[in-house]
Design an enzyme around this catalytic site. Structure first.
Site, PDB file in Angstrom:
ATOM      1  N   CYS A 169      34.296  43.932  33.517  1.00  0.00           N
ATOM      2  CA  CYS A 169      34.419  43.484  34.718  1.00  0.00           C
ATOM      3  C   CYS A 169      33.062  43.969  35.397  1.00  0.00           C
ATOM      4  O   CYS A 169      32.659  43.782  36.626  1.00  0.00           O
ATOM      5  CB  CYS A 169      35.445  43.829  35.582  1.00  0.00           C
ATOM      6  SG  CYS A 169      36.944  42.874  34.865  1.00  0.00           S
ATOM      7  N   HIS A 248      30.271  56.324  33.201  1.00  0.00           N
ATOM      8  CA  HIS A 248      30.931  55.950  32.234  1.00  0.00           C
ATOM      9  C   HIS A 248      31.733  56.980  31.617  1.00  0.00           C
ATOM     10  O   HIS A 248      31.593  58.405  31.297  1.00  0.00           O
ATOM     11  CB  HIS A 248      30.064  55.626  30.778  1.00  0.00           C
ATOM     12  CG  HIS A 248      30.519  54.674  29.916  1.00  0.00           C
ATOM     13  ND1 HIS A 248      31.874  55.097  29.287  1.00  0.00           N
ATOM     14  CD2 HIS A 248      30.201  53.404  29.367  1.00  0.00           C
ATOM     15  CE1 HIS A 248      31.979  54.037  28.432  1.00  0.00           C
ATOM     16  NE2 HIS A 248      31.196  53.075  28.335  1.00  0.00           N
ATOM     17  N   HIS A 336      28.660  47.240  54.625  1.00  0.00           N
ATOM     18  CA  HIS A 336      29.856  46.378  53.957  1.00  0.00           C
ATOM     19  C   HIS A 336      29.924  47.044  52.805  1.00  0.00           C
ATOM     20  O   HIS A 336      29.214  47.576  52.103  1.00  0.00           O
ATOM     21  CB  HIS A 336      29.158  44.870  54.043  1.00  0.00           C
ATOM     22  CG  HIS A 336      28.609  44.213  55.379  1.00  0.00           C
ATOM     23  ND1 HIS A 336      29.475  43.845  56.230  1.00  0.00           N
ATOM     24  CD2 HIS A 336      27.224  44.381  55.814  1.00  0.00           C
ATOM     25  CE1 HIS A 336      28.539  43.245  57.220  1.00  0.00           C
ATOM     26  NE2 HIS A 336      27.208  43.424  57.005  1.00  0.00           N
ATOM     27  N   HIS A 340      35.023  44.916  43.603  1.00  0.00           N
ATOM     28  CA  HIS A 340      35.497  44.068  42.868  1.00  0.00           C
ATOM     29  C   HIS A 340      37.029  43.766  42.779  1.00  0.00           C
ATOM     30  O   HIS A 340      37.696  44.723  43.317  1.00  0.00           O
ATOM     31  CB  HIS A 340      35.216  44.821  41.351  1.00  0.00           C
ATOM     32  CG  HIS A 340      35.862  44.258  40.238  1.00  0.00           C
ATOM     33  ND1 HIS A 340      35.757  42.765  39.755  1.00  0.00           N
ATOM     34  CD2 HIS A 340      36.919  44.715  39.193  1.00  0.00           C
ATOM     35  CE1 HIS A 340      36.707  42.573  38.910  1.00  0.00           C
ATOM     36  NE2 HIS A 340      37.305  43.705  38.697  1.00  0.00           N
ATOM     37  N   HIS A 369      42.873  35.978  46.288  1.00  0.00           N
ATOM     38  CA  HIS A 369      43.824  35.128  46.437  1.00  0.00           C
ATOM     39  C   HIS A 369      43.062  33.865  46.293  1.00  0.00           C
ATOM     40  O   HIS A 369      43.945  32.734  45.655  1.00  0.00           O
ATOM     41  CB  HIS A 369      44.003  35.015  48.316  1.00  0.00           C
ATOM     42  CG  HIS A 369      45.030  33.911  48.450  1.00  0.00           C
ATOM     43  ND1 HIS A 369      44.902  32.563  48.642  1.00  0.00           N
ATOM     44  CD2 HIS A 369      46.535  34.017  48.394  1.00  0.00           C
ATOM     45  CE1 HIS A 369      45.999  32.057  48.957  1.00  0.00           C
ATOM     46  NE2 HIS A 369      46.916  32.907  49.094  1.00  0.00           N
ATOM     47  N   ASN A 373      40.957  37.281  39.545  1.00  0.00           N
ATOM     48  CA  ASN A 373      39.915  38.156  39.024  1.00  0.00           C
ATOM     49  C   ASN A 373      38.985  37.391  37.987  1.00  0.00           C
ATOM     50  O   ASN A 373      39.479  36.981  36.912  1.00  0.00           O
ATOM     51  CB  ASN A 373      40.728  39.334  38.344  1.00  0.00           C
ATOM     52  CG  ASN A 373      39.827  40.192  37.775  1.00  0.00           C
ATOM     53  OD1 ASN A 373      38.420  39.889  37.601  1.00  0.00           O
ATOM     54  ND2 ASN A 373      40.208  41.365  37.357  1.00  0.00           N
TER      55      ASN A 373
END
Length: 467
Positions: A169, A248, A336, A340, A369, A373
């Protein structure tokens, strides 16, 4: 002789000025700008209603009452609505035995829709594309997806191509990092970045609870993005990249095993989400923010946090023990937060760690919503929500944060170059958001499962019998 002497002594100054000009010119061409982006909106015949979601779950004959209850609890608390999208093979009842063509069809629908719209709207010819970066984590094909795009749009022979898989992702920001690196070394380039996920071959049909969860969260989607370092296109750009940091934790076994693709005991391939995932995400987020905070926050906030942390440590073990830990205020340097949509728990966790308000989390919650994802492309749907709500004003700073298997946390800061608020993928539904009340249709549809206790008398209602 005097003229020659003057020229001789003037040469060092000339070369110095030339060198300074070259450095400044190179810096000007090293910037990374976003020209435009296009989020994919699948057709309505791929939309998952609560009724049809129930049919998909209940036609899995490997599940028992406990698994059904677990799925009900998971999907009710997922924060996902009834208008998300799934691959076509699910609607054909073939999620247990997808074909190679199902995977290719899902991705090509996204390619042909989004790339075409993006190039047409920006009046850019395919021949003008210098760099192509594609990230689709769970699908590797021969020829590659980049080759398919090059063939379809007849891109140039000298185009630079990067085909990423397995990045999860967080792949969008990894792709941007690749483009940024190219822009630092080459002038006047236009890059096309494509980010999506192929759910068709990865829909889990077993009964392992840790792998069933992925079916509740992941949905179809994708985004095509145009980036450039051309000064001639700067006036058309909407965002400028300020900095990007990648973290990572793959060397840590707990983090590595928290989110990975594997087979269950029956040989069914799926995506395992471990109980340690929230902990792994928190640790990766903290380490990532430690690196990016000094790059994006004012000195006064860094000093305030350092002093507060020091005082907390000095008083540790006294009457203040157990009090709230000092929290750095990212809103002092960021307007802002583009987060994710990994799931409700991820959004809540980041909101708590960064002390964000519901206004800050609204774009991520509403995107979860409406679209679910969508893996690495989720960030761009969240960005689209902010744009559609006309939150993004010239000069604003926006922090993007993404998580991914490995385990990774990547973040970057963008500067808004002009007021934004044009129509995008949210155009026809933005007025319905934010939702005033989060009515959960899945609870209403599957409530009969919740109070059922005896597995021996458990029967699926006639309404759900799939023939």
């Amino acid at each position: 002789m005097e003229l020659i002497s003057n020229l001789f002594y003037g040469l060092p100054l000339f070369y110095l000025l030339y060198l300074v000009w070259k450095i400044i010119d190179r810096k000007r061409h090293q910037n990374c700008y976003i020209l435009d982006y296009e989020c994919h909106k699948p057709t309505d015949d791929r939309m998952l209603s609560s009724k049809f979601s129930g049919e998909i779950v209940l036609r899995n004959k490997r599940l028992g009452l406990n698994e059904y209850k677990f799925l009900l609890k998971a999907i009710v608390s997922s924060g996902i609505g009834e208008q998300t999208y799934a691959p076509r093979m699910v609607f054909h009842g073939r999620e247990a035995c997808p074909t190679y063509e199902d995977a290719i069809l899902e991705i090509e629908e996204f390619f042909h829709d989004s790339i075409g719209k993006l190039l047409k709207r920006n009046k850019i010819s395919p021949s003008e594309i210098d760099v192509l970066v594609v990230n689709i984590s769970m699908l590797a094909c021969i020829p590659s997806m980049t080759a398919r795009i090059i063939n379809y749009y007849k891109l140039r022979e000298d185009i630079k191509v990067y085909n990423l898989t397995g990045m999860g992702c967080s792949a969008s920001l990894i792709s941007i990092n690749i483009v940024e690196s190219i822009f630092k070394n080459e002038k006047n380039k236009v890059a096309l970045m494509l980010t999506s996920e192929s759910l068709s071959p990865n829909w889990y049909s077993g009964n392992d609870k840790s792998m069933i969860l992925s079916n509740c969260l992941f949905r179809s989607g994708g985004c095509a993005t145009l980036l450039t370092n051309k000064l001639a296109l700067k006036s058309k750009a909407i965002f400028k990249l300020k900095c990007l940091v990648r973290t990572h934790h793959g060397a840590k076994d707990e983090a590595y095993n928290s989110c990975l693709q594997r087979e269950d005991d029956q040989g069914n391939i799926g995506f395992h989400l471990d109980k340690t995932l929230p902990k792994a995400a928190t640790h990766a987020l903290v380490d990532n923010l430690k690196q990016i905070a000094p790059l994006i926050l004012p000195v006064r906030e860094l000093l305030r946090f350092a002093i507060a942390l020091f005082l907390k440590k000095m008083n540790w073990g006294t009457s203040t023990k157990g009090g709230h830990k000092p929290v750095i205020n990212f809103k002092t340097g960021v307007d802002h937060i583009c987060l994710h949509t990994g799931g409700k728990a991820v959004i809540d966790g980041v909101g708590e760690n960064l002390n964000l308000t519901e206004y800050d989390l609204e774009p991520a919650r509403m995107t979860l919503h409406r679209f679910g994802n969508t893996s690495a492309s989720s960030l761009w749907y969240v960005l689209g929500y902010m744009e559609a709500k006309k939150r993004l004003k010239k000069g604003d700073k926006m922090l993007m944060i993404s998580f991914g298997a490995g385990f990774k946390c990547n973040s970057c800061l963008w500067e808004v170059l002009r007021d934004l608020g044009d129509g995008n993928v949210w155009k026809n539904c933005i007025d319905n958001y934010p939702l005033k009340t989060m009515v959960n249709p899945f609870l209403e549809e599957f409530g009969w499962l919740r109070d059922h206790e005896d597995p021996n008398t458990f029967n699926i209602p006639d309404d759900y019998v799939i023939t």
